[in-house]
Design an enzyme around this catalytic site. Structure first.
Site, short mmCIF file in Angstrom:
data_model
loop_
_atom_site.label_atom_id
_atom_site.label_comp_id
_atom_site.label_asym_id
_atom_site.label_seq_id
_atom_site.Cartn_x
_atom_site.Cartn_y
_atom_site.Cartn_z
N SER A 161 0.82 -1.21 0.00
CA SER A 161 0.00 0.00 0.00
C SER A 161 0.85 1.26 0.00
O SER A 161 2.01 1.26 0.43
CB SER A 161 -0.92 0.02 1.22
OG SER A 161 -1.70 -1.13 1.26
N1 SAH Z 1 -1.39 -3.61 3.22
C1 SAH Z 1 -0.61 -4.53 2.42
C2 SAH Z 1 -1.14 -4.71 1.02
C3 SAH Z 1 -2.49 -5.09 0.88
S1 SAH Z 1 -2.92 -5.51 -0.77
C4 SAH Z 1 0.78 -4.00 2.24
O1 SAH Z 1 1.01 -2.82 2.50
O2 SAH Z 1 1.64 -4.74 1.78
C5 SAH Z 1 -4.28 -6.53 -0.32
C6 SAH Z 1 -3.89 -7.90 0.15
O3 SAH Z 1 -5.10 -8.58 0.49
C7 SAH Z 1 -3.20 -8.76 -0.90
O4 SAH Z 1 -2.05 -9.31 -0.35
C8 SAH Z 1 -4.24 -9.85 -1.20
O5 SAH Z 1 -3.64 -11.09 -1.56
C9 SAH Z 1 -4.98 -9.94 0.10
N2 SAH Z 1 -6.34 -10.48 0.02
C10 SAH Z 1 -7.28 -10.27 -0.92
N3 SAH Z 1 -8.40 -10.93 -0.62
C11 SAH Z 1 -8.18 -11.58 0.56
C12 SAH Z 1 -8.96 -12.43 1.38
N4 SAH Z 1 -10.22 -12.75 1.08
N5 SAH Z 1 -8.40 -12.90 2.51
C13 SAH Z 1 -7.13 -12.58 2.85
N6 SAH Z 1 -6.33 -11.79 2.10
C14 SAH Z 1 -6.86 -11.30 0.97
#
Ligand code: SAH
Length: 220
Positions: free
Chosen positions: A67
């Site tokens: 993010s």
């Molecule tokens: N905050 C994190 C990035 C988030 S991107 C950072 O700064 O690195 C969103 C993340 O949510 C991704 O890694 C994606 O794989 C995960 N994601 C998406 N749907 C999900 C779900 N149903 N359960 C768990 N993780 C999920």
């Protein structure tokens, strides 16, 4: 543990913090302290290390992103993360937001659920490099939350929800806060509070773009 970072990273981090303060995305001293102590360059791919302190998201694995710093500071501040609070994160990604939360809660364990096994491993390795031991990364569909450790004082969803999975509200403490981006191609960041009268919206800000929530409660 405070890890010294090299001069160039330090200068870039100082500039990023000045920018986030000027734009009012960073207003809280403790969150600033977390940003200074959790080196973002340890959470990006090696090709992006030199750019790690710019206010941008970067691709990580599985078409996901780390993010943007402004978004992480905004969400962390709104969520009112303090020492001793029990937190559930849905969407670990690189583990950077997770590490920021873990810094702020002190000794308390942060529970973070990630749906992609490669990212669970990536985040765990990133956290291990920094000796962060108060994070439990769980491989699962986070739309189901993590009932084993519920209830939580705070829940943060870091992927765009068309609708917030209702099971997450069941796992939130009374007076607990939940933050999530809600919407389709563009999302509003919403901060919700669980009260005896029901779920109340505390804050709402439009024009955010997150990767979509996957899994059973995600975009079909
Ligand atoms: N905050 C994190 C990035 C988030 S991107 C950072 O700064 O690195 C969103 C993340 O949510 C991704 O890694 C994606 O794989 C995960 N994601 C998406 N749907 C999900 C779900 N149903 N359960 C768990 N993780 C999920």
């Amino acid at each position: 543990m405070i890890i010294p970072i090299d001069k160039q990273h330090q200068e870039n981090l100082d500039n990023l913090i000045t920018f986030l303060k000027t734009t009012k995305f960073l207003t809280n001293k403790n969150v600033e302290c977390a940003f200074r102590n959790i080196p973002r360059h340890e959470f990006v791919l090696s090709s992006d290390v030199d750019k790690a302190y710019s206010n941008e998201p970067f691709a990580i694995l599985n078409n996901q992103t780390i993010s943007q710093p402004a978004v992480v500071s905004r969400m962390t501040e709104w969520l009112d993360v303090k020492k001793g609070k029990k937190i559930l994160e849905v969407g670990t990604g690189s583990g950077w937001q997770t590490a920021v939360l873990s810094f702020l809660v002190g000794d308390r364990t942060v529970f973070s659920v990630e749906i992609h096994p490669e990212l669970v491993e990536f985040a765990q390795n990133n956290l291990k490099k920094l000796d962060i031991n108060n994070v439990n990364v769980i491989l699962n569909d986070g739309g189901f939350g993590y009932p084993d450790a519920a209830p939580y004082d705070r829940i943060i969803i870091t992927a765009a929800c068309q609708k917030i999975p209702s099971l997450l509200f069941d796992q939130l403490n009374q007076n607990g806060l939940l933050i999530a981006p809600v919407g389709d191609s563009s999302q509003s960041l919403v901060l919700l509070k669980k009260t005896p009268q029901g779920i109340v919206e505390i804050k709402n800000e439009s024009n955010y773009v997150f990767v979509p929530l996957l899994g059973k409660f995600g975009k079909q």
